[in-house]
Scaffold this motif. Sequence first.
Motif, PDB file in Angstrom:
ATOM      1  N   MET A  99       8.793 -17.624  39.382  1.00  0.00           N
ATOM      2  CA  MET A  99       7.680 -17.289  40.254  1.00  0.00           C
ATOM      3  C   MET A  99       6.621 -18.389  40.256  1.00  0.00           C
ATOM      4  O   MET A  99       6.195 -18.838  41.297  1.00  0.00           O
ATOM      5  N   ILE A 100       6.208 -18.804  39.042  1.00  0.00           N
ATOM      6  CA  ILE A 100       5.196 -19.866  38.938  1.00  0.00           C
ATOM      7  C   ILE A 100       5.743 -21.161  39.537  1.00  0.00           C
ATOM      8  O   ILE A 100       5.020 -21.868  40.228  1.00  0.00           O
ATOM      9  N   GLN A 101       7.006 -21.458  39.265  1.00  0.00           N
ATOM     10  CA  GLN A 101       7.608 -22.691  39.797  1.00  0.00           C
ATOM     11  C   GLN A 101       7.604 -22.668  41.329  1.00  0.00           C
ATOM     12  O   GLN A 101       7.308 -23.665  41.959  1.00  0.00           O
ATOM     13  N   GLY A 102       7.895 -21.513  41.920  1.00  0.00           N
ATOM     14  CA  GLY A 102       7.885 -21.389  43.378  1.00  0.00           C
ATOM     15  C   GLY A 102       6.488 -21.582  43.956  1.00  0.00           C
ATOM     16  O   GLY A 102       6.317 -22.255  44.973  1.00  0.00           O
ATOM     17  N   LEU A 103       5.498 -20.996  43.306  1.00  0.00           N
ATOM     18  CA  LEU A 103       4.114 -21.180  43.757  1.00  0.00           C
ATOM     19  C   LEU A 103       3.679 -22.636  43.601  1.00  0.00           C
ATOM     20  O   LEU A 103       3.001 -23.181  44.471  1.00  0.00           O
ATOM     21  N   ALA A 104       4.070 -23.241  42.498  1.00  0.00           N
ATOM     22  CA  ALA A 104       3.711 -24.641  42.272  1.00  0.00           C
ATOM     23  C   ALA A 104       4.358 -25.540  43.317  1.00  0.00           C
ATOM     24  O   ALA A 104       3.718 -26.466  43.832  1.00  0.00           O
ATOM     25  N   ARG A 105       5.612 -25.279  43.649  1.00  0.00           N
ATOM     26  CA  ARG A 105       6.301 -26.078  44.680  1.00  0.00           C
ATOM     27  C   ARG A 105       5.602 -25.924  46.030  1.00  0.00           C
ATOM     28  O   ARG A 105       5.399 -26.893  46.748  1.00  0.00           O
ATOM     29  N   THR A 106       5.231 -24.687  46.367  1.00  0.00           N
ATOM     30  CA  THR A 106       4.556 -24.434  47.637  1.00  0.00           C
ATOM     31  C   THR A 106       3.201 -25.136  47.674  1.00  0.00           C
ATOM     32  O   THR A 106       2.837 -25.763  48.681  1.00  0.00           O
ATOM     33  N   ALA A 107       2.448 -25.048  46.593  1.00  0.00           N
ATOM     34  CA  ALA A 107       1.138 -25.700  46.533  1.00  0.00           C
ATOM     35  C   ALA A 107       1.281 -27.221  46.608  1.00  0.00           C
ATOM     36  O   ALA A 107       0.504 -27.894  47.304  1.00  0.00           O
ATOM     37  N   ALA A 108       2.265 -27.768  45.914  1.00  0.00           N
ATOM     38  CA  ALA A 108       2.483 -29.218  45.945  1.00  0.00           C
ATOM     39  C   ALA A 108       2.877 -29.664  47.350  1.00  0.00           C
ATOM     40  O   ALA A 108       2.375 -30.678  47.850  1.00  0.00           O
ATOM     41  N   LEU A 109       3.759 -28.921  47.987  1.00  0.00           N
ATOM     42  CA  LEU A 109       4.172 -29.263  49.352  1.00  0.00           C
ATOM     43  C   LEU A 109       2.988 -29.160  50.316  1.00  0.00           C
ATOM     44  O   LEU A 109       2.802 -30.026  51.167  1.00  0.00           O
ATOM     45  N   ALA A 110       2.185 -28.125  50.177  1.00  0.00           N
ATOM     46  CA  ALA A 110       1.018 -27.958  51.053  1.00  0.00           C
ATOM     47  C   ALA A 110       0.047 -29.125  50.869  1.00  0.00           C
ATOM     48  O   ALA A 110      -0.445 -29.700  51.856  1.00  0.00           O
ATOM     49  N   ALA A 111      -0.238 -29.494  49.629  1.00  0.00           N
ATOM     50  CA  ALA A 111      -1.151 -30.614  49.378  1.00  0.00           C
ATOM     51  C   ALA A 111      -0.580 -31.914  49.943  1.00  0.00           C
ATOM     52  O   ALA A 111      -1.305 -32.700  50.570  1.00  0.00           O
ATOM     53  N   LEU A 112       0.719 -32.133  49.753  1.00  0.00           N
ATOM     54  CA  LEU A 112       1.357 -33.342  50.276  1.00  0.00           C
ATOM     55  C   LEU A 112       1.302 -33.365  51.799  1.00  0.00           C
ATOM     56  O   LEU A 112       0.963 -34.384  52.411  1.00  0.00           O
ATOM     57  N   ALA A 113       1.599 -32.240  52.423  1.00  0.00           N
ATOM     58  CA  ALA A 113       1.605 -32.169  53.885  1.00  0.00           C
ATOM     59  C   ALA A 113       0.206 -32.346  54.466  1.00  0.00           C
ATOM     60  O   ALA A 113       0.024 -33.069  55.452  1.00  0.00           O
ATOM     61  N   ILE A 114      -0.777 -31.702  53.861  1.00  0.00           N
ATOM     62  CA  ILE A 114      -2.152 -31.824  54.362  1.00  0.00           C
ATOM     63  C   ILE A 114      -2.642 -33.256  54.203  1.00  0.00           C
ATOM     64  O   ILE A 114      -3.225 -33.835  55.122  1.00  0.00           O
TER      65      ILE A 114
END
Length: 143
Positions: free
Chosen positions: A1-16
């Motif tokens: 769960m934490i890994q999935g949230l971390a991946r989503t947050a990292a992708l969002a930061a990278l994309a933004i």
Amino acid sequence: MIQGLARTAALAALAIWFGGLTFYGGVVVPLGTDRFGAAEQGIVTRDATAWLHGLAALAAAGLGYVAWSNPAGRRRGPLLSALLLAAATGVLVALHGQLTRQLDPIAETPLDPARFYQWHRAYLAATTAQWLVGLVTLQRRFL
């Protein structure tokens, strides 16, 4: 769960960060320079780049965390991407500080235009390198 949230947050930061830098450098800066002139656009750019550097640092930290904490094992590619993005961001922050020191604090114009533009060319080269790291990271990771 934490890994999935971390991946989503990292992708969002990278994309933004990547989308913001691409749009800002490709559209906003040229339009602002045409409309207001290089000096006035430079004042806006000085403030906007602080946000872009913060987003890049957040993306690098997120990518590094996800790569390092991957339960399937640490992967060198994502770790290298995170380190390169962090290093490029550190160089840009240092160059940004140097550019700021080249400005008259009241008039906000270069004290020595030739020297300022030398530093500015280095800043643009480092920004291009940082952008390429982001592009490769996005391609390798998500395409």
